[in-house]
Write a protein that holds these residues in place. Structure first.
Motif, mmCIF file in Angstrom:
data_model
loop_
_atom_site.group_PDB
_atom_site.id
_atom_site.type_symbol
_atom_site.label_atom_id
_atom_site.label_comp_id
_atom_site.label_asym_id
_atom_site.label_seq_id
_atom_site.Cartn_x
_atom_site.Cartn_y
_atom_site.Cartn_z
ATOM 1 N N ILE A 67 59.665 36.269 41.567
ATOM 2 C CA ILE A 67 59.467 34.929 42.106
ATOM 3 C C ILE A 67 60.803 34.393 42.599
ATOM 4 C CG2 ILE A 67 58.727 32.568 41.623
ATOM 5 C CD1 ILE A 67 57.004 33.693 39.357
ATOM 6 N N ASP A 79 57.688 38.513 45.461
ATOM 7 C CA ASP A 79 56.231 38.583 45.535
ATOM 8 C C ASP A 79 55.637 37.205 45.805
ATOM 9 O OD1 ASP A 79 56.000 41.390 44.849
ATOM 10 O OD2 ASP A 79 56.576 40.803 42.818
ATOM 11 N N ALA A 80 56.418 36.162 45.518
ATOM 12 C CA ALA A 80 55.976 34.783 45.736
ATOM 13 C C ALA A 80 57.197 33.878 45.736
ATOM 14 C CB ALA A 80 55.001 34.346 44.650
ATOM 15 N N ALA A 108 49.430 25.989 48.838
ATOM 16 C CA ALA A 108 49.778 27.406 48.970
ATOM 17 C C ALA A 108 49.875 27.727 50.446
ATOM 18 C CB ALA A 108 48.718 28.288 48.313
ATOM 19 N N LEU A 146 50.035 30.910 52.865
ATOM 20 C CA LEU A 146 49.748 32.339 52.785
ATOM 21 C C LEU A 146 49.780 32.984 54.160
ATOM 22 C CD1 LEU A 146 46.633 32.026 50.419
ATOM 23 C CD2 LEU A 146 49.039 32.304 49.747
ATOM 24 N N PHE A 153 51.112 37.594 49.123
ATOM 25 C CA PHE A 153 52.411 36.932 49.156
ATOM 26 C C PHE A 153 52.223 35.501 49.642
ATOM 27 C CE2 PHE A 153 56.144 35.556 51.569
ATOM 28 C CZ PHE A 153 57.145 35.734 50.618
ATOM 29 N N TYR A 196 54.607 28.444 47.494
ATOM 30 C CA TYR A 196 53.874 27.413 46.766
ATOM 31 C C TYR A 196 54.763 26.196 46.575
ATOM 32 C CZ TYR A 196 50.946 31.452 46.113
ATOM 33 O OH TYR A 196 50.154 32.560 46.375
ATOM 34 N N MET A 229 49.978 29.742 42.504
ATOM 35 C CA MET A 229 50.752 30.964 42.645
ATOM 36 C C MET A 229 50.195 32.068 41.742
ATOM 37 S SD MET A 229 54.866 31.538 42.010
ATOM 38 C CE MET A 229 54.756 31.044 40.285
ATOM 39 N N SER A 277 48.840 34.936 44.170
ATOM 40 C CA SER A 277 49.850 35.981 44.322
ATOM 41 C C SER A 277 49.891 36.979 43.178
ATOM 42 C CB SER A 277 51.251 35.355 44.496
ATOM 43 O OG SER A 277 51.388 34.791 45.785
#
Length: 356
Positions: free
Chosen positions: A3, A62-63, A261, A263, A273, A276, A304, A308
């Motif tokens: 993150i 990843d996020a 979010a 995306l 992925f 947020y 998230m 994700s």
């Protein structure tokens, strides 16, 4: 699970800290947090609101958990160096074209809404906003006319593939909800909206179980205050979505309660992925005073985990803890209360632990 944490400016670091506190209380294994600077903080540290180091960090994650950007002290610098360009740049560079903004009434807070309580309690909708087109990214220019008058213009445009991909997001979202999509445009005036409507209807033919209605944006604004309970998934463009989602926040009770979010098409080993963030701004007038409501950022963490990392039970636990905290009257100044930022975070953590 990597993150990228980008707190940003103003109240961003304060609300992000409480959101991370809630995340930590879940005791999830495999979390790896990295921090970066964006907005005015990035500009002061690296000379740009989205420094290359921060963008690289975001690409590797990843996020992204994003706080807020904006600083009045930067209002007079060049446009491309202003704090707000950080989030616009992330959306563009990372292909984050779809913004999901849920708006749902919390039990016991109906009286906080700008609407009558009997109208507000029925609110349960999601605004699906296109993020990388429209006037925000269209060509901009200022000129001096031959007679000496100044003129400024911003180009609004959408290509059909941009409309098609966001429409698919809206229809897929509706499949898991009330199976209704309201597409908002201004097709009686704008050619951009005429194309938007045509493409949305083409996509709708692929989802026969989803009911589609079209609504002009001015009517949509009226329906949000007249009968918001009749709306389920609201699909719209960048400009209209920006305005309507803020309006929806006051229908619920406060902009401090709405998460979001952002995306795209990219997937990871865990899920989709995304970036947020709370939909509120940096609120420089209360920054550093411990008055900010961190609920929207905490709820962004729940989104998230859901989108994700496919951690639905954990996401639901956070949302339940937030609802319980609000129902118990733990309210920030934006909701007429006096509870401080860290106290709100502590209250959510307490309820999260007791319901584990």
């Amino acid at each position: 699970m990597k993150i990228a944490v980008l707190p940003g400016d103003g109240i961003g670091p304060e609300v992000t800290a409480e959101a991370l506190r809630v995340l930590d209380a879940l005791e999830l294994e495999g979390l790896e947090l990295t921090h970066g600077e964006v907005g005015a903080a990035g500009y002061r540290a690296k000379g740009h609101p989205l420094p290359p180091e921060t963008l690289a960090l975001a690409r590797e994650a990843d996020a992204i958990l994003f706080g807020a950007v904006g600083d009045p002290a930067c209002d007079d610098i060049e446009r491309h160096l202003r704090p707000e360009q950080a989030v616009l740049g992330l959306r563009k560079e990372l292909g984050l074209f779809a913004n999901l903004r849920p708006a749902k009434a919390f039990a016991g807070l109906e009286g906080m809404s700008a609407l009558r309580p009997d109208v507000a309690r029925d609110i349960d909708l999601v605004i699906v906003r296109e993020l990388t087109g429209d006037v925000y990214f269209g060509e901009k220019k200022r000129e001096i006319l031959p007679d000496g008058r100044r003129i400024g213009w911003d180009r609004m445009n959408y290509a059909e593939d941009e409309v098609r991909r966001i429409a698919h997001v809206a229809f897929r979202t509706a499949e898991g909800r009330g199976k209704r999509v309201t597409s908002v445009d201004k097709a009686n005036v704008l050619e951009t909206s005429r194309l938007w409507r045509e493409v949305v209807e083409e996509v709708a033919s692929e989802y026969p179980e989803i009911a589609l209605e079209h609504m002009y944006v001015d009517n949509a604004a009226m329906q949000l205050v007249k009968a918001p309970g009749a709306l389920d998934v609201v699909l719209t463009g960048n400009l209209f979505g920006d305005i309507l989602s803020d309006q929806a926040s006051m229908c619920v009770g406060s902009i401090g309660l709405l998460a979001s979010a952002s995306l795209g098409d990219r997937t990871t080993d865990h899920g989709t992925f995304g970036l947020y963030e709370p939909i509120h701004g940096s609120a420089p007038d209360i920054a550093g005073q411990g008055k900010a409501n961190p609920m929207a950022t905490i709820l962004s963490v729940a989104m998230m985990l859901r989108h994700s990392f496919a951690l639905e039970p954990e996401a639901a636990r956070i949302e339940a803890a937030v609802a319980a905290t609000l129902a118990d009257g733990v309210l920030g100044g934006d909701l007429g209360g006096s509870t401080g930022t860290s106290e709100i975070g502590e209250a959510v953590v307490s309820r999260l632990i007791t319901t584990s």
